[in-house]
Write an enzyme that holds these catalytic residues in place. Structure first.
Site, PDB file in Angstrom:
ATOM      1  CD  GLU A  10      -4.572   3.907  -1.355  1.00 18.22           C
ATOM      2  OE1 GLU A  10      -4.794   4.180  -0.180  1.00 18.22           O
ATOM      3  OE2 GLU A  10      -5.469   3.990  -2.248  1.00 18.22           O
TER       4      GLU A  10
ATOM      5  CG  ASP B 292      -5.296   8.699 -12.298  1.00 19.98           C
ATOM      6  OD1 ASP B 292      -5.576   8.117 -11.235  1.00 19.98           O
ATOM      7  OD2 ASP B 292      -6.157   9.205 -13.050  1.00 19.98           O
TER       8      ASP B 292
ATOM      9  CG  ASP C  76      -1.919   1.125   1.197  1.00 20.50           C
ATOM     10  OD1 ASP C  76      -3.033   0.882   0.671  1.00 20.50           O
ATOM     11  OD2 ASP C  76      -1.599   2.228   1.682  1.00 20.50           O
TER      12      ASP C  76
END
Length: 577
Positions: free
Chosen positions: A479, A453, A436
């Site tokens: 994410e 992005d 993460d």
């Protein structure tokens, strides 16, 4: 198509291939060209000879007429003492009722014999029959042959005397080799029929097989090769030839009907092809059952009856070619040689000419060309359908990959894991890392979603190492990422991936802050945990991930799991990288 031409042209082909005395010196008996005359069967041959009016070749071209019920041939023998003595009367295999033979000596004495058509012996090869003559001696001067009710002029045109059986000559043995080659060429395509039928599952494969078998039998029957295997009468051979005529013409039409593409042939022609096939079978049946019907014009009526079939086949082929049919091009290649031979021999029916090459050999070669061209056409259709199937499979694979790929990062997605997790576990991917990005929400809030992005795309590049076939990166969502891993040095490799993220973002994204990641790694072999599913394993790795965040982020937490603890039991303390 080939059998159609045989039905139309066989009499002409035999007439065009009368053996030349220069090329067959062993079997021919020196004799002047046969003279002929018409007679009536009511009077015995020996009693009618003195009253016959003879037409001979030196009086002009001999044109044999079928108007009279009996045609008498006269062979004047050479007086050379060294000349071979005739033993056989040989002619083309074409139905008649009775054959009367008479041998006249110099003193006027006569020896006679009478044979029915089926009493004659079929000759090995070239569609001939022979009859043994009454005794011929050195004093014999003339041989007479009276044919009652012949159905074709080739019976007279091809009649000759022979000292030996033509089927036992060296030329016949050479023909045997040629026929063996042709038959082998026709058998070879049949070897592919099971594969074609299994792959294509189309009726044109069946019709192609029927066509090839029928043409093979045509050569075996018409050439006389069948006589090596079975004892059969001349009329039996004639009936077999007629039956094969109808079967092969019908098969040729039905092959074209089913082989030419659906949108490349006018619907009306498809109906006509079926009707032509039925008509061909009817013609063949009538021809076999009633060979003496309308005897004087029977052969020409037989030809005329087939001309509509020929017209339908040719016009249907032209229509398909004009519509851009690929299948019709193979049909054209197969039919063209026989069409050319057909044109020459049809003309020969009304205006006899000497062909430069033996027509029967050309016909056999044409049969092979037709079947080979049809086989190539079927193979082409097979390859085309295979290409379509391959394209469809590739498209399905692409669609599956798209459905299992993340559009933003290009990595595999969660669906990929759900579909392939068990298989990948069996292939050794037993370790799972959950990853993460640290403080990713603040990146979106501060720099916008476009930058967010771009960061995710950079993470995808960092995780997607083509050369590392032992690591499969997955974007789980947002994410959050995961990696399935196998092989040696898993902890070190996982840490290198985690560190590579910060480098990739720094290199690829215009952002003034470092982007780090936290990771939890679980190592659990199939042997230790054979029943573990993805959800259970990911939950364990995700728990390690959050422990890494609680410990300060930007780090890896690793745990080797031998067995999951029972509810309420104390968990093994993870190790920090």
């Amino acid at each position: 198509m080939a059998m159609l031409l045989l039905a139309l042209l066989l009499p002409a082909a035999l007439h065009a291939s009368v053996p030349d005395a220069d090329t067959e010196p062993v079997e021919e008996v020196p004799a002047r060209e046969a003279c002929w005359s018409s007679a009536t069967p009511d009077i015995a041959l020996t009693e009618s000879l003195d009253g016959l009016e003879w037409q001979c070749a030196d009086e002009g071209e001999a044109r044999y007429s079928l108007a009279a019920p009996r045609t008498v041939l006269r062979f004047d023998l050479a007086e050379d003492a060294d000349a071979g003595l005739a033993r056989y009367f040989v002619t083309s295999r074409s139905p008649f009722v009775t054959l009367h033979l008479a041998v006249e000596d110099a003193d006027g004495s006569l020896r006679t014999s009478t044979l029915a058509y089926d009493d004659l012996q079929p000759v090995m090869f070239d569609g001939q029959v022979l009859a043994e003559l009454p005794e011929v001696t050195a004093s014999s001067r003339t041989i007479y042959a009276a044919v009652d009710s012949p159905v074709s002029p080739v019976t007279m045109a091809n009649a000759r005397l022979s000292a030996d059986d033509p089927g036992n000559q060296p030329s016949a043995h050479r023909l045997l080799l040629m026929l063996s080659f042709f038959c082998g060429m026709l058998v070879m395509p049949l070897m592919f029929t099971p594969a074609f039928l299994r792959a294509l599952r189309s009726t044109f494969v069946i019709w192609h097989t029927v066509l090839a078998i029928a043409l093979l039998l045509v050569i075996v029957v018409q050439s006389g090769l069948l006589l090596y295997f079975v004892d059969i009468s001349p009329s039996g051979l004639d009936m077999a030839t007629s039956a094969l005529t109808g079967i092969t013409v019908a098969a040729a039409g039905m092959f074209a009907y089913s082989f030419i593409e659906e949108d490349k042939l006018f619907r009306g022609f498809r109906v006509l092809l079926v009707l032509a096939a039925i008509w061909a079978l009817a013609i063949a049946t009538l021809h076999a059952q009633f060979p003496f019907w309308s005897r004087e014009t029977h052969q020409r009526q037989y030809i005329i009856a087939y001309l509509p079939v020929l017209w339908i086949y040719i016009t249907a082929l032209v229509d398909a070619l004009l519509r851009g049919s690929r299948a019709a091009k193979f049909q054209l290649v197969g039919w063209a040689p026989l069409m050319v031979l057909a044109a020459a021999l049809i003309v020969n029916q009304w205006h006899p000419v000497e062909l430069p090459v033996d027509a029967t050999t050309l016909f056999y070669a044409g049969c092979v060309i037709e079947v080979m061209a049809a086989t190539l056409g079927v193979s082409d259709r097979f390859l085309a359908l295979k290409r379509q199937a391959d394209d469809a499979r590739d498209e399905a694979i692409r669609a599956e990959r798209i459905s299992e790929s993340d559009a933003l990062t290009g990595l595999n997605n969660r669906r990929f894991l759900d579909e392939h997790f068990e298989q990948l576990r069996e292939e050794g991917f037993t370790s799972l890392a959950a990853l993460d990005l640290d403080h990713f929400k603040s990146i979106n809030d501060t720099y916008g979603h476009d930058v967010g992005d771009a960061v995710l795309r950079a993470v995808g590049k960092a995780l997607n190492r083509v050369f590392d076939i032992d690591t499969i990166p997955i974007r789980v969502g947002g994410e959050e990422f995961a990696m399935l891993m196998r092989g040696e040095g898993i902890r070190e490799r996982a840490e290198s991936y985690r560190r590579a993220i910060a480098t990739a973002v720094a290199d690829l994204v215009d952002i003034d802050r470092a982007v780090t990641a936290s990771m939890g790694l679980v190592e659990a072999t199939v042997a230790d945990l054979p029943e573990t599913d993805f959800a259970t394993l990911y939950k364990r790795a995700d728990g390690l991930l959050y422990k890494a965040k609680e410990a300060g982020r930007n780090r890896l937490m690793v745990e080797r799991v031998m067995a999951f603890p029972r509810p309420g039991a104390a968990a093994k303390r993870p190790a920090a990288a």
